[in-house]
Design a protein around this motif. Structure first.
Motif, PDB file in Angstrom:
ATOM      1  N   GLY A  86     -16.132  70.064  18.634  1.00 44.58           N
ATOM      2  CA  GLY A  86     -16.515  70.316  20.015  1.00 44.58           C
ATOM      3  C   GLY A  86     -17.416  69.208  20.524  1.00 44.58           C
ATOM      4  O   GLY A  86     -17.756  68.276  19.797  1.00 44.58           O
ATOM      5  N   ALA A  87     -17.774  69.298  21.778  1.00 49.07           N
ATOM      6  CA  ALA A  87     -18.659  68.307  22.393  1.00 49.07           C
ATOM      7  C   ALA A  87     -19.789  69.046  23.110  1.00 49.07           C
ATOM      8  O   ALA A  87     -19.726  70.263  23.310  1.00 49.07           O
ATOM      9  N   TYR A  88     -20.816  68.304  23.496  1.00 52.08           N
ATOM     10  CA  TYR A  88     -21.977  68.896  24.160  1.00 52.08           C
ATOM     11  C   TYR A  88     -21.633  69.216  25.610  1.00 52.08           C
ATOM     12  O   TYR A  88     -21.547  68.323  26.457  1.00 52.08           O
ATOM     13  N   LYS A  89     -21.459  70.502  25.905  1.00 54.41           N
ATOM     14  CA  LYS A  89     -20.916  70.900  27.200  1.00 54.41           C
ATOM     15  C   LYS A  89     -21.840  70.604  28.376  1.00 54.41           C
ATOM     16  O   LYS A  89     -21.396  70.496  29.524  1.00 54.41           O
ATOM     17  N   ASN A  90     -23.141  70.479  28.106  1.00 52.28           N
ATOM     18  CA  ASN A  90     -24.075  70.198  29.198  1.00 52.28           C
ATOM     19  C   ASN A  90     -24.214  68.708  29.497  1.00 52.28           C
ATOM     20  O   ASN A  90     -24.900  68.320  30.433  1.00 52.28           O
ATOM     21  N   MET A  91     -23.564  67.879  28.684  1.00 50.14           N
ATOM     22  CA  MET A  91     -23.602  66.435  28.911  1.00 50.14           C
ATOM     23  C   MET A  91     -22.422  66.003  29.774  1.00 50.14           C
ATOM     24  O   MET A  91     -21.341  66.597  29.703  1.00 50.14           O
ATOM     25  N   LYS A  92     -22.621  64.966  30.558  1.00 49.53           N
ATOM     26  CA  LYS A  92     -21.498  64.342  31.240  1.00 49.53           C
ATOM     27  C   LYS A  92     -20.673  63.577  30.208  1.00 49.53           C
ATOM     28  O   LYS A  92     -21.195  63.101  29.200  1.00 49.53           O
ATOM     29  N   GLY A  93     -19.391  63.432  30.477  1.00 48.00           N
ATOM     30  CA  GLY A  93     -18.516  62.753  29.540  1.00 48.00           C
ATOM     31  C   GLY A  93     -18.985  61.348  29.214  1.00 48.00           C
ATOM     32  O   GLY A  93     -18.996  60.940  28.049  1.00 48.00           O
ATOM     33  N   ILE A  94     -19.411  60.599  30.216  1.00 50.33           N
ATOM     34  CA  ILE A  94     -19.845  59.219  29.996  1.00 50.33           C
ATOM     35  C   ILE A  94     -21.137  59.177  29.178  1.00 50.33           C
ATOM     36  O   ILE A  94     -21.316  58.296  28.334  1.00 50.33           O
ATOM     37  N   ASP A  95     -22.027  60.138  29.411  1.00 51.94           N
ATOM     38  CA  ASP A  95     -23.268  60.191  28.633  1.00 51.94           C
ATOM     39  C   ASP A  95     -22.976  60.518  27.169  1.00 51.94           C
ATOM     40  O   ASP A  95     -23.633  59.990  26.258  1.00 51.94           O
ATOM     41  N   MET A 100     -22.820  58.835  21.577  1.00 49.52           N
ATOM     42  CA  MET A 100     -22.116  58.723  20.300  1.00 49.52           C
ATOM     43  C   MET A 100     -21.961  57.264  19.886  1.00 49.52           C
ATOM     44  O   MET A 100     -22.100  56.918  18.709  1.00 49.52           O
ATOM     45  N   ALA A 101     -21.694  56.396  20.852  1.00 51.06           N
ATOM     46  CA  ALA A 101     -21.566  54.969  20.537  1.00 51.06           C
ATOM     47  C   ALA A 101     -22.875  54.395  20.021  1.00 51.06           C
ATOM     48  O   ALA A 101     -22.884  53.539  19.132  1.00 51.06           O
ATOM     49  N   SER A 102     -23.983  54.887  20.551  1.00 51.64           N
ATOM     50  CA  SER A 102     -25.289  54.364  20.136  1.00 51.64           C
ATOM     51  C   SER A 102     -25.595  54.681  18.676  1.00 51.64           C
ATOM     52  O   SER A 102     -26.413  53.997  18.056  1.00 51.64           O
ATOM     53  N   ASP A 107     -25.673  46.829  18.510  1.00 49.91           N
ATOM     54  CA  ASP A 107     -26.560  46.469  19.613  1.00 49.91           C
ATOM     55  C   ASP A 107     -25.954  46.990  20.914  1.00 49.91           C
ATOM     56  O   ASP A 107     -24.891  47.614  20.912  1.00 49.91           O
ATOM     57  N   LYS A 108     -26.635  46.724  22.033  1.00 47.33           N
ATOM     58  CA  LYS A 108     -26.177  47.246  23.326  1.00 47.33           C
ATOM     59  C   LYS A 108     -24.804  46.699  23.698  1.00 47.33           C
ATOM     60  O   LYS A 108     -23.951  47.432  24.224  1.00 47.33           O
ATOM     61  N   SER A 109     -24.564  45.431  23.410  1.00 49.30           N
ATOM     62  CA  SER A 109     -23.274  44.832  23.735  1.00 49.30           C
ATOM     63  C   SER A 109     -22.150  45.519  22.970  1.00 49.30           C
ATOM     64  O   SER A 109     -21.081  45.808  23.533  1.00 49.30           O
ATOM     65  N   HIS A 110     -22.395  45.805  21.701  1.00 49.01           N
ATOM     66  CA  HIS A 110     -21.402  46.500  20.874  1.00 49.01           C
ATOM     67  C   HIS A 110     -21.187  47.917  21.383  1.00 49.01           C
ATOM     68  O   HIS A 110     -20.048  48.405  21.448  1.00 49.01           O
ATOM     69  N   ARG A 111     -22.273  48.584  21.768  1.00 52.01           N
ATOM     70  CA  ARG A 111     -22.155  49.937  22.312  1.00 52.01           C
ATOM     71  C   ARG A 111     -21.299  49.933  23.577  1.00 52.01           C
ATOM     72  O   ARG A 111     -20.402  50.774  23.745  1.00 52.01           O
ATOM     73  N   ASP A 112     -21.565  48.991  24.485  1.00 49.18           N
ATOM     74  CA  ASP A 112     -20.797  48.917  25.730  1.00 49.18           C
ATOM     75  C   ASP A 112     -19.325  48.651  25.454  1.00 49.18           C
ATOM     76  O   ASP A 112     -18.441  49.186  26.132  1.00 49.18           O
ATOM     77  N   GLN A 113     -19.057  47.835  24.451  1.00 48.60           N
ATOM     78  CA  GLN A 113     -17.673  47.532  24.067  1.00 48.60           C
ATOM     79  C   GLN A 113     -16.973  48.791  23.569  1.00 48.60           C
ATOM     80  O   GLN A 113     -15.815  49.048  23.922  1.00 48.60           O
ATOM     81  N   MET A 114     -17.683  49.581  22.761  1.00 41.41           N
ATOM     82  CA  MET A 114     -17.108  50.816  22.236  1.00 41.41           C
ATOM     83  C   MET A 114     -16.822  51.803  23.357  1.00 41.41           C
ATOM     84  O   MET A 114     -15.763  52.454  23.382  1.00 41.41           O
ATOM     85  N   VAL A 115     -17.748  51.934  24.294  1.00 45.87           N
ATOM     86  CA  VAL A 115     -17.572  52.877  25.399  1.00 45.87           C
ATOM     87  C   VAL A 115     -16.412  52.445  26.293  1.00 45.87           C
ATOM     88  O   VAL A 115     -15.618  53.277  26.748  1.00 45.87           O
ATOM     89  N   THR A 116     -16.301  51.145  26.532  1.00 50.57           N
ATOM     90  CA  THR A 116     -15.183  50.634  27.336  1.00 50.57           C
ATOM     91  C   THR A 116     -13.855  50.981  26.683  1.00 50.57           C
ATOM     92  O   THR A 116     -12.893  51.390  27.353  1.00 50.57           O
ATOM     93  N   VAL A 149     -12.187  57.187  17.690  1.00 51.52           N
ATOM     94  CA  VAL A 149     -11.580  55.886  17.372  1.00 51.52           C
ATOM     95  C   VAL A 149     -12.285  54.697  18.020  1.00 51.52           C
ATOM     96  O   VAL A 149     -11.922  53.555  17.748  1.00 51.52           O
ATOM     97  N   MET A 150     -13.299  54.949  18.846  1.00 48.09           N
ATOM     98  CA  MET A 150     -13.924  53.824  19.554  1.00 48.09           C
ATOM     99  C   MET A 150     -14.687  52.891  18.615  1.00 48.09           C
ATOM    100  O   MET A 150     -14.984  51.752  18.977  1.00 48.09           O
ATOM    101  N   SER A 151     -14.971  53.339  17.405  1.00 47.95           N
ATOM    102  CA  SER A 151     -15.617  52.476  16.413  1.00 47.95           C
ATOM    103  C   SER A 151     -14.598  51.611  15.675  1.00 47.95           C
ATOM    104  O   SER A 151     -14.966  50.845  14.785  1.00 47.95           O
ATOM    105  N   GLN A 152     -13.311  51.768  16.052  1.00 46.60           N
ATOM    106  CA  GLN A 152     -12.208  51.026  15.439  1.00 46.60           C
ATOM    107  C   GLN A 152     -12.210  51.148  13.906  1.00 46.60           C
ATOM    108  O   GLN A 152     -12.284  50.151  13.188  1.00 46.60           O
TER     109      GLN A 152
END
Length: 240
Positions: A86-95, A100-102, A107-116, A149-152
């Motif tokens: 399941g996922a945290y229902k009170n969170m927005k999907g992007i948050d 999770m990426a964090s 680093d931040k660049s890697h996190r942004d890449q994963m989220v993209t 799968v965003m962590s490849q």
């Protein structure tokens, strides 16, 4: 090097022999489906490979790394999406994706890449700005798959990836899995949906009462048993 090498994997729970010295391999970019009736040993097998439980005997190597000796290193190479996730229902999907990426990003660049990457996979677009509690089951499953799968990972372990979904959502997830496999990601999938197994899998392993009875492509298994579909193959193998 093979993505996964299962070597005589065995699991006993007191007097119950849940998994009896099974062995199989998964190549890079291959989708391997493990099927069997309830209580056959599928879940125990998956959890041993995912390093959630320790084998009684045997081992599984992910890109040559032992699940028994180096489980922490294996966890850096795999992802596991259980049926009941399941996922945290009170969170927005992007948050949720950012959070999770964090946990995995260097680093931040890697996190942004994963989220993209995750955004491109789930295709929820503007709905990512809404709370997960407003999502349908299909939307949540797509969000969870994209998170997984965003962590490849080298190996993605998916338990009932489209369980309970409508036809359209199920097809979208299956196509996503095939696209990721074409890019080199390997998959170990457990499913009761035989149509899904035929659509997705490069190889099928049939397990029953802890024994891995047959391994082959869907087509080769159908030809061997003179069956029209994998459901008939499954019925004949289990009855042997």
């Amino acid at each position: 090097m093979k993505t996964l090498e299962v070597q005589g994997l065995d699991k006993k729970y007191n007097s119950l022999h849940a998994v009896d010295h099974i062995s199989f391999d998964i190549e890079s970019g291959e989708i391997f489906a493990l099927i069997g009736p309830n209580g056959a040993g599928k879940t125990s097998t998956i959890r041993m490979i995912a390093t959630l439980i320790t084998p009684t005997e045997g081992d599984a190597l992910v890109c040559g790394v032992s699940c028994v000796k180096h489980p922490e290193k294996v966890r850096e190479l795999i992802t596991y999406l259980p049926d009941e996730a399941g996922a945290y229902k009170n969170m927005k999907g992007i948050d949720y994706l950012n959070f999770m990426a964090s946990l995995f990003a260097k680093d931040k660049s890697h996190r942004d890449q994963m989220v993209t990457m995750a955004k491109g996979i789930c295709k929820l677009d503007d709905r990512l700005n809404e709370k997960i509690g407003t999502y349908s089951r299909g939307m949540i499953r797509k969000l969870l798959l994209s998170r997984a799968v965003m962590s490849q990972p080298k190996l993605a372990i998916l338990d009932e990836p489209t369980s309970g979904l409508d036809v359209i959502n199920a097809l979208e997830i299956r196509r996503t899995i095939k696209e990721l496999a074409a890019q080199g990601m390997s998959f170990l999938i457990s499913s009761h949906n035989m149509l899904e197994i035929e659509f997705l899998s490069d190889k099928v392993g049939i397990i029953n009462k802890g024994h891995l009875l047959k391994i082959g492509t869907a087509e080769s298994l159908k030809q061997y048993y003179g069956a029209d579909n994998i459901e008939e193959v499954f019925e004949k193998v289990v009855a042997e």
